[in-house]
Enzyme design. Structure first.
Site, mmCIF file in Angstrom:
data_model
loop_
_atom_site.group_PDB
_atom_site.id
_atom_site.type_symbol
_atom_site.label_atom_id
_atom_site.label_comp_id
_atom_site.label_asym_id
_atom_site.label_seq_id
_atom_site.Cartn_x
_atom_site.Cartn_y
_atom_site.Cartn_z
ATOM 1 C CB SER A 197 -9.694 -1.563 3.545
ATOM 2 O OG SER A 197 -10.220 -2.773 3.086
ATOM 3 C CD GLU B 130 -6.161 0.731 1.938
ATOM 4 O OE1 GLU B 130 -5.981 -0.277 2.632
ATOM 5 O OE2 GLU B 130 -6.780 0.716 0.865
ATOM 6 N NE ARG C 170 -3.807 -2.078 0.001
ATOM 7 C CZ ARG C 170 -3.491 -3.234 -0.571
ATOM 8 N NH1 ARG C 170 -2.359 -3.392 -1.237
ATOM 9 N NH2 ARG C 170 -4.322 -4.243 -0.516
#
Ligand SMILES: Cc1cc2nc3c(=O)[nH]c(=O)nc-3n(C[C@H](O)[C@H](O)[C@H](O)COP(=O)(O)OP(=O)(O)OC[C@H]3O[C@@H](n4cnc5c(N)ncnc54)[C@H](O)[C@@H]3O)c2cc1C
Length: 357
Positions: free
Chosen positions: A250, A351, A170
Site C-alpha cells: 500500500s 507509507e 504504522r
C-alpha cells in the site's frame, strides 16, 4: 565481513527501482554488524539499514554511503515446552534477517496464535516493528514483547521493552522520533499456544461464513491459508511473474481524521451522492479508506502513467510496470496526492520509506 562497492539496490527491493549503494555489506552476526558500523563511522558515511526491501522507494541516484543488509537468522522458543497447556504464552526470539512469512508459518505449525493474520506480508522480521506492520485486524505490536537493537547513539546493544517502542498505527519510535538510531537485531514475540485465530475482518468472516454459522472456528493453518489467498487476489502477496506485485504494498496510509474533518468529508461525499465505506475497525478511529479516496479521485485500478501505474487488483499499490525509474513512481505519487487533495481536501501520507531523496 565483506564490504562491496557499487551494488545495485533495485533488485533487492520489491518495487525494483533506484540506483546503487556506494558501499554494501550483508551481515549475519551482531559482531560483523558492529564492525561494519565502525567502518562507516571512520569514513563518515551515512548508513542505511536494509531488510527485505518491501517498503522502500530507492532514489535513482542510489545511496551515497553504506547499506547494511541485515541477515541475522534464527528462530528460538526459549520457554516452550512440548507439554505446554493450551493458552500458555510461548516466547519466540527471531533474528531480524528471518523472512517474516517463514516465521509466521513456523508459529502456525507450532499452533501458536497471534500472527496468523499477518501471513504473506513480505519483508524481514526486523522490518516489522519499524512501521508496526498490520493486516486483517492484527498488528505486530499486539505480540511484540521486546526488541533487541544496536543503539548507534550510545554505541551499545539494548533491549527495548514494548512500551519503549512507541507503537501506533504504522508507526513506532523507529520510523519517527528515533529514526536512524537503532539497528534491530532480534524481535521477541509472545504468542499463545492453541489460541483462537483472529477473525475481526469482514473478508475473513466471509471466507469462513459456512464454518462460523455452525459456531466452528477455523484452525490457525486454515486462517493463514485464507489470508494468503485473499492477499493473492488483491496482488498483496508476492507471486513471481505477477506484474501487479512489483510494488511496495500500500503506497498510502489510511488517513486518521478528527471529528470535524470526518464530518466535512462525509458532507462532501453526500453532496456527490456517495457514501463513505464503513468498516467497524476503521470507524472507531475515524480512519478513512485511502483506497476509496484514490479510486474516487479519478485513479482506478489498472491506471497507467508511463512506466509506472496502479495495480489491476488494488488501488493503493503503485507499481513498476517494467522499467520504471524512481522518478516515475514519485511523479505518480504526487499526481495522486494532488488529485485526492483537490477532490476531498485530504493530503495522503505515503507509507513506504524514501531512500536517498
Ligand atoms: C506486496 C506487499 C504487501 C504488503 N503488505 C503489507 C501489509 O499488509 N501490512 C503492512 O504493514 N505492510 C505491508 N507491506 C509493507 C512491507 O512489507 C512491510 O512494511 C515490511 O515489514 C517491511 O520490511 P522489510 O524487511 O522489507 O523492510 P525494508 O523495506 O527493507 O525497510 C523498511 C524500513 O525499515 C527499516 N529497517 C528494516 N530492517 C531494519 C532493521 N533490522 N533495523 C532497523 N531498521 C530496519 C529500513 O531502514 C526502512 O526504513 C507490503 C509490501 C508489499 C510489497
Amino acid at each position: 565481513m565483506t564490504i562491496q562497492e557499487k551494488v545495485p539496490l533495485a533488485p533487492l527491493t520489491t518495487l525494483q527501482v533506484g540506483g546503487d549503494a556506494r558501499y554494501f555489506a550483508e551481515l549475519k552476526r551482531e559482531d560483523e554488524l558492529q564492525e561494519a558500523v565502525k567502518f562507516a563511522k571512520s569514513r563518515e558515511l551515512p548508513l542505511f539499514v536494509l531488510g527485505g526491501g518491501s517498503n522502500l522507494v530507492i532514489a535513482d541516484s542510489g545511496w551515497p554511503g553504506l547499506v547494511l543488509k541485515i541477515a541475522i537468522g534464527g528462530i528460538t522458543t526459549p520457554n516452550a515446552n512440548t507439554n505446554d497447556a493450551p493458552g500458555n504464552a510461548v516466547l519466540f526470539s527471531v533474528g531480524a534477517g528471518v523472512n517474516w512469512d517463514d516465521f509466521v508459518a513456523q508459529a502456525v505449525v507450532q499452533n501458536c496464535a497471534g500472527v496468523e493474520c499477518l501471513s504473506g506480508i513480505p519483508g524481514s522480521v526486523g522490518g516489522t516493528p519499524v512501521q508496526n506492520v498490520g493486516a486483517y485486524g492484527q498488528e505486530v505490536s499486539d505480540t511484540i514483547e521486546s526488541v533487541r537493537a544496536l543503539d548507534l547513539k550510545q554505541d551499545r546493544i539494548v533491549v527495548l521493552p514494548k512500551p519503549a517502542c512507541g507503537f501506533r498505527y504504522r508507526s513506532s519510535i523507529f520510523n519517527s522520533t528515533e529514526r536512524g538510531r537503532y539497528i534491530i537485531l532480534r524481535v521477541n514475540y509472545r504468542l499463545k499456544r492453541g489460541g483462537p485465530p483472529s477473525l475481526k475482518y469482514a473478508d475473513l468472516q466471509n471466507h469462513f461464513a459456512a464454518l462460523l454459522v455452525g459456531k466452528k472456528l477455523p484452525s490457525l493453518a486454515e486462517t493463514r491459508d485464507a489470508v494468503r489467498e485473499i492477499r493473492r487476489s488483491k496482488g498483496m502477496l508476492i507471486v513471481p511473474g505477477d506484474d501487479d506485485c512489483r510494488s511496495a504494498g500500500s503506497f498510502f496510509k489510511n488517513p486518521v481524521l478528527s471529528d470535524e474533518q470526518f464530518k466535512a468529508l462525509a458532507t462532501r461525499a453526500s453532496a456527490q451522492e456517495l457514501v463513505l465505506p464503513s468498516y467497524p475497525a476503521l470507524d472507531a478511529q475515524h480512519k478513512v479508506s485511502a483506497a476509496w479516496l484514490v479510486e474516487h479521485s479519478g485513479f482506478s485500478k489498472g491506471y497507467v502513467a508511463g512506466a509506472a501505474g496502479i495495480s489491476h487488483k488494488h488501488a493503493l499499490a503503485l507499481i513498476n510496470r517494467g522499467d520504471a525509474k524512481a522518478s516515475d513512481i514519485v511523479e505518480l505519487k504526487e499526481k495522486i496526492q494532488h488529485g485526492v487533495q483537490e477532490a476531498w481536501g485530504i493530503l495522503l501520507d505515503p507509507e513506504p520509506v524514501f531512500v536517498g531523496f
